[in-house]
Write a protein that holds these residues in place. Sequence first.
Motif, PDB file in Angstrom:
ATOM      1  N   ALA A 132      53.641  35.573  38.165  1.00 55.24           N
ATOM      2  CA  ALA A 132      53.727  35.718  39.726  1.00 55.24           C
ATOM      3  C   ALA A 132      53.987  36.766  40.448  1.00 55.24           C
ATOM      4  CB  ALA A 132      54.307  35.182  40.493  1.00 55.24           C
ATOM      5  N   HIS A 133      55.094  37.148  39.371  1.00 56.04           N
ATOM      6  CA  HIS A 133      56.108  37.923  40.026  1.00 56.04           C
ATOM      7  C   HIS A 133      55.263  39.441  39.858  1.00 56.04           C
ATOM      8  CE1 HIS A 133      59.378  41.309  40.550  1.00 56.04           C
ATOM      9  NE2 HIS A 133      59.407  41.643  39.345  1.00 56.04           N
ATOM     10  N   PHE A 134      54.355  39.546  38.459  1.00 57.72           N
ATOM     11  CA  PHE A 134      53.311  40.931  38.055  1.00 57.72           C
ATOM     12  C   PHE A 134      52.603  40.996  38.819  1.00 57.72           C
ATOM     13  CE2 PHE A 134      49.191  41.391  36.913  1.00 57.72           C
ATOM     14  CZ  PHE A 134      49.071  42.422  36.149  1.00 57.72           C
ATOM     15  N   PHE A 135      51.649  39.406  40.029  1.00 61.45           N
ATOM     16  CA  PHE A 135      50.661  40.400  41.243  1.00 61.45           C
ATOM     17  C   PHE A 135      51.874  40.715  42.275  1.00 61.45           C
ATOM     18  CE2 PHE A 135      48.519  37.966  38.219  1.00 61.45           C
ATOM     19  CZ  PHE A 135      47.015  38.553  38.324  1.00 61.45           C
ATOM     20  N   THR A 136      52.694  40.053  42.621  1.00 57.24           N
ATOM     21  CA  THR A 136      53.412  40.581  43.379  1.00 57.24           C
ATOM     22  C   THR A 136      54.557  41.528  43.745  1.00 57.24           C
ATOM     23  OG1 THR A 136      54.462  38.040  43.702  1.00 57.24           O
ATOM     24  CG2 THR A 136      56.064  40.366  44.845  1.00 57.24           C
ATOM     25  N   VAL A 137      54.104  42.982  42.616  1.00 53.87           N
ATOM     26  CA  VAL A 137      55.042  44.140  42.298  1.00 53.87           C
ATOM     27  C   VAL A 137      53.094  44.811  42.402  1.00 53.87           C
ATOM     28  CG1 VAL A 137      55.641  46.014  40.657  1.00 53.87           C
ATOM     29  CG2 VAL A 137      57.071  43.308  41.303  1.00 53.87           C
ATOM     30  N   CYS A 138      52.158  44.491  41.749  1.00 50.91           N
ATOM     31  CA  CYS A 138      51.414  45.324  42.335  1.00 50.91           C
ATOM     32  C   CYS A 138      50.911  45.228  43.532  1.00 50.91           C
ATOM     33  CB  CYS A 138      50.525  44.902  41.166  1.00 50.91           C
ATOM     34  SG  CYS A 138      51.070  45.448  38.870  1.00 50.91           S
ATOM     35  N   ALA A 139      51.112  44.068  44.267  1.00 55.29           N
ATOM     36  CA  ALA A 139      50.342  44.201  45.552  1.00 55.29           C
ATOM     37  C   ALA A 139      51.129  45.081  46.572  1.00 55.29           C
ATOM     38  CB  ALA A 139      50.136  42.300  46.247  1.00 55.29           C
ATOM     39  N   ALA A 140      52.542  44.528  46.863  1.00 53.73           N
ATOM     40  CA  ALA A 140      53.465  44.466  47.176  1.00 53.73           C
ATOM     41  C   ALA A 140      54.290  45.771  47.123  1.00 53.73           C
ATOM     42  CB  ALA A 140      54.622  44.232  47.539  1.00 53.73           C
ATOM     43  N   SER A 141      54.429  47.127  45.624  1.00 54.20           N
ATOM     44  CA  SER A 141      54.783  48.346  45.675  1.00 54.20           C
ATOM     45  C   SER A 141      54.341  49.245  46.902  1.00 54.20           C
ATOM     46  CB  SER A 141      55.373  48.080  44.250  1.00 54.20           C
ATOM     47  OG  SER A 141      56.260  49.189  44.277  1.00 54.20           O
ATOM     48  N   GLY A 142      55.826  49.895  47.063  1.00 51.00           N
ATOM     49  CA  GLY A 142      54.904  51.193  47.799  1.00 51.00           C
ATOM     50  C   GLY A 142      54.739  52.587  46.732  1.00 51.00           C
ATOM     51  N   ASN A 143      55.606  51.884  45.428  1.00 56.14           N
ATOM     52  CA  ASN A 143      56.137  53.092  44.577  1.00 56.14           C
ATOM     53  C   ASN A 143      54.428  53.139  43.642  1.00 56.14           C
ATOM     54  OD1 ASN A 143      56.426  54.114  41.590  1.00 56.14           O
ATOM     55  ND2 ASN A 143      58.435  53.989  41.829  1.00 56.14           N
TER      56      ASN A 143
END
Length: 205
Positions: free
Chosen positions: A174-185
């Motif tokens: 879940a963290h993988f998809f969260t980071v990919c979807a929400a990160s501004g980096n």
Amino acid sequence: KDPAERKRLKLDNLPAHCQGLDWGWGAERNVFQGAPEWRTSVRYAKMSLEHNLALTHPLVGSLASLWVRFSDSFLVNVPCATSEAVLMGWQPRSLEMFVDEQIEAARQVRERLAQEWHPAALKLFADAAARNDGSGISIASASQESLQKLFESAATLMCRQLRDLVTQSVRRFAHFFTVCAASGNTKIAALRNSLIISDGVPRAF
């Protein structure tokens, strides 16, 4: 002993068995003694723990130590940070390839648990049953009731270990998809388009 200091610390009305220590030349030393009710409660609590708390048994401790070798395993194979993606050599792949990778990661972990962890846990039980010379953990002479509680404790521990493995894997996924979807980096955001469907159109998530 200073009355003002004792009053400031609200220690001016202590019961007789809670009087402070007194020492020095010519002084009698009084050692703190708990109230009789406290000592009785502590004694009964220790007896109850010895009778019911199988978690303190060395066998259960050995099972916990054994799991350390497998505690860093996951049922998925995904990065959760840019640095980890670089170390893993993460590259864009098709959805089918991504799914196959996750299935393979879960299969490898299951095989490792079945071939290494489970036999090693069984060996701990066998060794514990074989020892009865006082040099190691011994369950050969334990009562039926004690064995029942010990096995229940061991089963609970092993189930929790497997459940934690699944839980941490799901959180990682879940963290993988969260980071990919929400990160501004921008570097991490590149992972957002790393999954593509078979027709070559980027998958948005």
